[in-house]
Design an enzyme around this catalytic site. Sequence first.
Site, PDB file in Angstrom:
ATOM      1  CG  ASP A  29      -9.604  -3.366  -1.515  1.00 56.56           C
ATOM      2  OD1 ASP A  29      -8.896  -2.434  -1.946  1.00 56.56           O
ATOM      3  OD2 ASP A  29     -10.799  -3.499  -1.852  1.00 56.56           O
TER       4      ASP A  29
ATOM      5  CG  ASP B 181     -11.668   7.737   9.985  1.00 55.26           C
ATOM      6  OD1 ASP B 181     -12.355   6.710   9.810  1.00 55.26           O
ATOM      7  OD2 ASP B 181     -10.443   7.718  10.160  1.00 55.26           O
TER       8      ASP B 181
ATOM      9  CG  PHE C 105      -7.526   7.515   6.412  1.00 58.46           C
ATOM     10  CD1 PHE C 105      -7.315   6.762   7.556  1.00 58.46           C
ATOM     11  CD2 PHE C 105      -7.878   6.855   5.237  1.00 58.46           C
ATOM     12  CE1 PHE C 105      -7.441   5.379   7.539  1.00 58.46           C
ATOM     13  CE2 PHE C 105      -8.006   5.470   5.197  1.00 58.46           C
ATOM     14  CZ  PHE C 105      -7.781   4.737   6.358  1.00 58.46           C
ATOM     15  N   GLY C 106      -9.984   9.452   5.147  1.00 55.85           N
ATOM     16  CA  GLY C 106     -11.142   8.954   4.397  1.00 55.85           C
ATOM     17  C   GLY C 106     -12.464   9.461   4.961  1.00 55.85           C
TER      18      GLY C 106
ATOM     19  CB  SER D 171      -0.861  -0.004   1.263  1.00 56.06           C
ATOM     20  OG  SER D 171      -1.577   1.203   1.393  1.00 56.06           O
TER      21      SER D 171
ATOM     22  NE  ARG E 153      -6.833  -0.177   7.396  1.00 56.79           N
ATOM     23  CZ  ARG E 153      -7.780   0.753   7.300  1.00 56.79           C
ATOM     24  NH1 ARG E 153      -8.026   1.585   8.285  1.00 56.79           N
ATOM     25  NH2 ARG E 153      -8.478   0.874   6.184  1.00 56.79           N
TER      26      ARG E 153
HETATM   27  P1  ITT Z   1      -3.997   1.245  -1.007  1.00 58.71           P
HETATM   28  O1  ITT Z   1      -4.838   0.607  -2.083  1.00 58.71           O
HETATM   29  O2  ITT Z   1      -2.706   1.810  -1.500  1.00 58.71           O
HETATM   30  O3  ITT Z   1      -3.835   0.354   0.216  1.00 58.71           O
HETATM   31  P2  ITT Z   1      -6.252   3.050  -0.819  1.00 58.71           P
HETATM   32  O4  ITT Z   1      -6.530   4.296  -0.031  1.00 58.71           O
HETATM   33  O5  ITT Z   1      -6.415   3.088  -2.305  1.00 58.71           O
HETATM   34  O6  ITT Z   1      -4.800   2.538  -0.426  1.00 58.71           O
HETATM   35  P3  ITT Z   1      -8.430   1.158  -0.754  1.00 58.71           P
HETATM   36  O7  ITT Z   1      -8.347   0.888  -2.197  1.00 58.71           O
HETATM   37  O8  ITT Z   1      -8.581   0.000   0.175  1.00 58.71           O
HETATM   38  O9  ITT Z   1      -7.125   1.910  -0.219  1.00 58.71           O
HETATM   39  O10 ITT Z   1      -9.581   2.233  -0.519  1.00 58.71           O
HETATM   40  C1  ITT Z   1     -10.062   2.387   0.719  1.00 58.71           C
HETATM   41  C2  ITT Z   1     -10.797   3.688   0.853  1.00 58.71           C
HETATM   42  O11 ITT Z   1     -11.863   3.467   1.782  1.00 58.71           O
HETATM   43  C3  ITT Z   1      -9.896   4.733   1.497  1.00 58.71           C
HETATM   44  O12 ITT Z   1      -9.215   5.518   0.548  1.00 58.71           O
HETATM   45  C4  ITT Z   1     -10.903   5.534   2.328  1.00 58.71           C
HETATM   46  O13 ITT Z   1     -11.561   6.479   1.526  1.00 58.71           O
HETATM   47  C5  ITT Z   1     -11.908   4.472   2.755  1.00 58.71           C
HETATM   48  N1  ITT Z   1     -11.519   3.884   4.063  1.00 58.71           N
HETATM   49  C6  ITT Z   1     -10.975   2.659   4.296  1.00 58.71           C
HETATM   50  N2  ITT Z   1     -10.709   2.481   5.592  1.00 58.71           N
HETATM   51  C7  ITT Z   1     -11.067   3.616   6.204  1.00 58.71           C
HETATM   52  C8  ITT Z   1     -11.022   4.069   7.533  1.00 58.71           C
HETATM   53  O14 ITT Z   1     -10.499   3.335   8.506  1.00 58.71           O
HETATM   54  N3  ITT Z   1     -11.476   5.294   7.803  1.00 58.71           N
HETATM   55  C9  ITT Z   1     -11.994   6.063   6.830  1.00 58.71           C
HETATM   56  N4  ITT Z   1     -12.054   5.737   5.550  1.00 58.71           N
HETATM   57  C10 ITT Z   1     -11.599   4.512   5.224  1.00 58.71           C
END
Ligand code: ITT
Length: 193
Positions: free
Chosen positions: A68, A151, A148-149, A7, A177
């Site tokens: 993922d 949250d 992040f994301g 990742s 996670r």
């Molecule tokens: P990698 O593929 O490089 O691991 P990514 O950010 O692209 O990183 P994903 O394809 O698994 O990862 O996408 C997951 C998305 O879901 C992430 O970018 C967030 O927007 C959301 N997400 C996942 N886990 C989260 C969390 O713990 N808190 C908030 N948002 C989350």
Amino acid sequence: MEIIFASSNQNKAKEIQAALPKEFIIKTLLDLDFHEEIPETADTFAGNALLKAQFVAEKWNLPCFSDDSGLEIEALNNEPGVYSARYAGTQRNDDENMNLVLEKLQNETNRKACFKTVIALIIDGKTLLFEGKVDGTIRHDKIGNHGFGYDPIFEPEGLGKSFAEMDIEEKSNYSHRKRAVDQMVKYLILNTY
Ligand code: ITT
């Protein structure tokens, strides 16, 4: 032991490192000086987790795992799901992704959602999958600066505050996670890595 985390999401890497016993040191794709995106073309978390881990295992032949993950919202037929990172467009913008969710749920009373993680681990020629899930609800507004994301708009069931109002340690008590990582750690320890 050193293990590669397939990742480049440093937020995920921080959460995972914090969840691992000290004997496990993770290196990300950035530590390997790899700055490309690994294609995630599957339509399930497990499928994409496998694609990422297999890519790294084939390229570097080192023990590795991937995560993922994403948000599933009941009233949106489990969207954004595997499209969580780019829900509002290809440029992956957390704020725009959250705005789109809030807009789609504007008149919706069913706010149920869950975060899911699937970890794919490849070690000594074996491939294993570990899953973690947390149930909760989508808030009507964003709150908090941690994490992040999505949250700031996600509240784990019964807690009355968002993941973004918790530091890493507190989030880990409920996080999808952490739940998946704990299972991977159990496997690694039982198999004496
Ligand atoms: P990698 O593929 O490089 O691991 P990514 O950010 O692209 O990183 P994903 O394809 O698994 O990862 O996408 C997951 C998305 O879901 C992430 O970018 C967030 O927007 C959301 N997400 C996942 N886990 C989260 C969390 O713990 N808190 C908030 N948002 C989350």
